[in-house]
Design a protein around this motif. Structure first.
Motif, mmCIF file in Angstrom:
data_model
loop_
_atom_site.group_PDB
_atom_site.id
_atom_site.type_symbol
_atom_site.label_atom_id
_atom_site.label_comp_id
_atom_site.label_asym_id
_atom_site.label_seq_id
_atom_site.Cartn_x
_atom_site.Cartn_y
_atom_site.Cartn_z
ATOM 1 N N MET A 1 0.841 -1.185 0.000
ATOM 2 C CA MET A 1 0.000 0.000 0.000
ATOM 3 C C MET A 1 0.883 1.244 0.000
ATOM 4 S SD MET A 1 -3.490 -0.439 1.022
ATOM 5 C CE MET A 1 -4.403 -1.934 1.118
ATOM 6 N N THR A 2 0.309 2.324 -0.424
ATOM 7 C CA THR A 2 1.021 3.584 -0.510
ATOM 8 C C THR A 2 0.088 4.691 -0.034
ATOM 9 O OG1 THR A 2 2.268 5.017 -1.987
ATOM 10 C CG2 THR A 2 0.342 3.952 -2.921
ATOM 11 N N ASP A 3 0.659 5.830 0.173
ATOM 12 C CA ASP A 3 -0.138 6.999 0.522
ATOM 13 C C ASP A 3 -0.282 7.864 -0.707
ATOM 14 O OD1 ASP A 3 -0.103 6.063 3.090
ATOM 15 O OD2 ASP A 3 1.336 7.521 3.835
ATOM 16 N N VAL A 4 -1.329 8.646 -0.752
ATOM 17 C CA VAL A 4 -1.525 9.618 -1.814
ATOM 18 C C VAL A 4 -1.377 10.984 -1.189
ATOM 19 C CG1 VAL A 4 -3.151 10.575 -3.476
ATOM 20 C CG2 VAL A 4 -3.099 8.114 -3.090
ATOM 21 N N LYS A 5 -0.514 11.799 -1.785
ATOM 22 C CA LYS A 5 -0.307 13.161 -1.293
ATOM 23 C C LYS A 5 -0.852 14.122 -2.332
ATOM 24 C CE LYS A 5 3.465 11.828 1.576
ATOM 25 N NZ LYS A 5 4.784 12.058 2.073
ATOM 26 N N LEU A 50 -12.849 15.640 -6.148
ATOM 27 C CA LEU A 50 -13.150 14.879 -4.925
ATOM 28 C C LEU A 50 -14.451 15.352 -4.284
ATOM 29 C CD1 LEU A 50 -9.691 14.406 -3.210
ATOM 30 C CD2 LEU A 50 -11.118 12.711 -4.329
ATOM 31 N N THR A 51 -15.558 15.030 -4.921
ATOM 32 C CA THR A 51 -16.869 15.341 -4.356
ATOM 33 C C THR A 51 -17.178 14.352 -3.227
ATOM 34 O OG1 THR A 51 -18.033 13.852 -5.865
ATOM 35 C CG2 THR A 51 -17.685 16.138 -6.623
ATOM 36 N N GLY A 52 -18.204 14.615 -2.491
ATOM 37 C CA GLY A 52 -18.606 13.705 -1.423
ATOM 38 C C GLY A 52 -18.930 12.304 -1.929
ATOM 39 N N LYS A 53 -19.655 12.217 -3.039
ATOM 40 C CA LYS A 53 -20.012 10.913 -3.620
ATOM 41 C C LYS A 53 -18.770 10.160 -4.090
ATOM 42 C CE LYS A 53 -24.532 10.900 -3.371
ATOM 43 N NZ LYS A 53 -25.243 9.915 -2.573
ATOM 44 N N ARG A 54 -17.810 10.884 -4.638
ATOM 45 C CA ARG A 54 -16.582 10.223 -5.099
ATOM 46 C C ARG A 54 -15.733 9.748 -3.927
ATOM 47 N NH1 ARG A 54 -15.645 14.528 -9.910
ATOM 48 N NH2 ARG A 54 -17.189 13.617 -11.337
ATOM 49 N N MET A 55 -15.724 10.506 -2.848
ATOM 50 C CA MET A 55 -15.005 10.052 -1.655
ATOM 51 C C MET A 55 -15.669 8.799 -1.088
ATOM 52 S SD MET A 55 -12.280 11.749 -1.091
ATOM 53 C CE MET A 55 -11.920 11.269 0.582
ATOM 54 N N GLU A 56 -16.999 8.760 -1.091
ATOM 55 C CA GLU A 56 -17.737 7.569 -0.651
ATOM 56 C C GLU A 56 -17.374 6.369 -1.531
ATOM 57 O OE1 GLU A 56 -22.385 6.139 -0.046
ATOM 58 O OE2 GLU A 56 -21.947 7.851 -1.346
ATOM 59 N N VAL A 61 -14.472 1.201 -2.435
ATOM 60 C CA VAL A 61 -13.546 0.397 -3.241
ATOM 61 C C VAL A 61 -12.316 0.013 -2.418
ATOM 62 C CG1 VAL A 61 -12.028 0.419 -5.270
ATOM 63 C CG2 VAL A 61 -14.370 1.305 -5.435
ATOM 64 N N HIS A 62 -11.874 0.911 -1.559
ATOM 65 C CA HIS A 62 -10.715 0.610 -0.707
ATOM 66 C C HIS A 62 -10.998 -0.582 0.207
ATOM 67 C CE1 HIS A 62 -7.131 1.252 1.675
ATOM 68 N NE2 HIS A 62 -7.877 1.216 2.758
ATOM 69 N N ARG A 63 -12.227 -0.702 0.678
ATOM 70 C CA ARG A 63 -12.569 -1.730 1.660
ATOM 71 C C ARG A 63 -13.174 -3.007 1.060
ATOM 72 N NH1 ARG A 63 -11.303 1.922 4.785
ATOM 73 N NH2 ARG A 63 -11.641 2.422 6.913
ATOM 74 N N ASN A 64 -13.557 -2.957 -0.210
ATOM 75 C CA ASN A 64 -14.253 -4.089 -0.821
ATOM 76 C C ASN A 64 -13.672 -4.416 -2.193
ATOM 77 O OD1 ASN A 64 -16.791 -4.369 1.037
ATOM 78 N ND2 ASN A 64 -16.560 -2.187 0.638
ATOM 79 N N GLY A 101 -9.614 -5.240 -15.278
ATOM 80 C CA GLY A 101 -11.047 -5.465 -15.233
ATOM 81 C C GLY A 101 -11.730 -5.173 -13.913
ATOM 82 N N GLY A 102 -10.982 -4.907 -12.863
ATOM 83 C CA GLY A 102 -11.583 -4.579 -11.572
ATOM 84 C C GLY A 102 -11.235 -3.154 -11.176
ATOM 85 N N MET A 103 -11.461 -2.838 -9.909
ATOM 86 C CA MET A 103 -11.130 -1.514 -9.390
ATOM 87 C C MET A 103 -10.410 -1.660 -8.076
ATOM 88 S SD MET A 103 -14.554 0.611 -10.065
ATOM 89 C CE MET A 103 -15.627 -0.632 -10.748
ATOM 90 N N ARG A 104 -9.394 -0.800 -7.888
ATOM 91 C CA ARG A 104 -8.652 -0.802 -6.623
ATOM 92 C C ARG A 104 -8.333 0.619 -6.211
ATOM 93 N NH1 ARG A 104 -5.166 -3.891 -9.496
ATOM 94 N NH2 ARG A 104 -3.435 -2.590 -8.865
ATOM 95 N N ALA A 105 -8.354 0.841 -4.928
ATOM 96 C CA ALA A 105 -7.889 2.086 -4.319
ATOM 97 C C ALA A 105 -6.872 1.649 -3.269
ATOM 98 C CB ALA A 105 -9.053 2.860 -3.702
ATOM 99 N N ASP A 106 -5.664 1.337 -3.740
ATOM 100 C CA ASP A 106 -4.640 0.714 -2.895
ATOM 101 C C ASP A 106 -3.801 1.724 -2.134
ATOM 102 O OD1 ASP A 106 -5.378 -1.832 -3.537
ATOM 103 O OD2 ASP A 106 -3.927 -2.045 -5.154
ATOM 104 N N TYR A 107 -4.410 2.408 -1.210
ATOM 105 C CA TYR A 107 -3.673 3.309 -0.332
ATOM 106 C C TYR A 107 -4.461 3.438 0.955
ATOM 107 C CZ TYR A 107 -6.829 6.180 -3.093
ATOM 108 O OH TYR A 107 -7.916 6.648 -3.772
ATOM 109 N N ASP A 108 -3.739 3.790 2.006
ATOM 110 C CA ASP A 108 -4.377 3.922 3.317
ATOM 111 C C ASP A 108 -4.706 5.369 3.675
ATOM 112 O OD1 ASP A 108 -4.398 1.203 4.020
ATOM 113 O OD2 ASP A 108 -2.281 1.296 4.504
ATOM 114 N N VAL A 109 -3.959 6.309 3.106
ATOM 115 C CA VAL A 109 -4.097 7.686 3.509
ATOM 116 C C VAL A 109 -4.115 8.600 2.274
ATOM 117 C CG1 VAL A 109 -2.968 9.606 4.744
ATOM 118 C CG2 VAL A 109 -2.860 7.294 5.677
#
Length: 116
Positions: A1-5, A50-56, A61-64, A101-109
């Motif tokens: 995992m990595t962080d996004v700055k 980064l709207t509210g819906k996009r953050m949701e 995606v990060h958790r599932n 073919g899938g989606m990932r949000a591979d960062y913690d912060v």
């Protein structure tokens, strides 16, 4: 995992140069690291991405494990076309990986620095 700055405003070129030199020195020391940096010229530019819906969506995606936009829209209880547009925007911004073919949000912060 990595962080996004995320950097908003300020001297983006100076910041990018500083990060490059820092990464060079870390590599010389043999450090292994992954970093993802995004820069937005203004708060308004960041808020358009980064709207509210996009953050949701990112949080989900990060958790599932998500296999398709259709499955994501169903899980979020949202319209397919809106979720599809959000996925495209987040992927083009570098916040969502849609390879294989899938989606990932591979960062913690997601760390944000706002320059004034």
């Amino acid at each position: 995992m990595t962080d996004v700055k995320i950097t908003v405003g300020g001297a983006m070129e100076e910041d990018a140069s500083r990060r490059f030199v820092d990464a060079w020195h870390r590599a010389e020391r043999g450090e292994t690291f992954q970093e993802r940096h995004l820069a937005f010229e203004s708060w308004d530019a960041l808020a358009r991405v980064l709207t509210g819906k996009r953050m949701e969506l990112l949080h989900y995606v990060h958790r599932n494990k998500v296999g398709s936009v259709r499955a994501l829209a169903k899980a979020l209880g949202r319209d397919y076309s809106n979720v599809h547009a959000d996925v495209q925007m987040l992927a083009s911004a570098g916040l969502l990986d849609t390879a294989d073919g899938g989606m990932r949000a591979d960062y913690d912060v997601i760390e944000t620095r706002i320059a004034i």
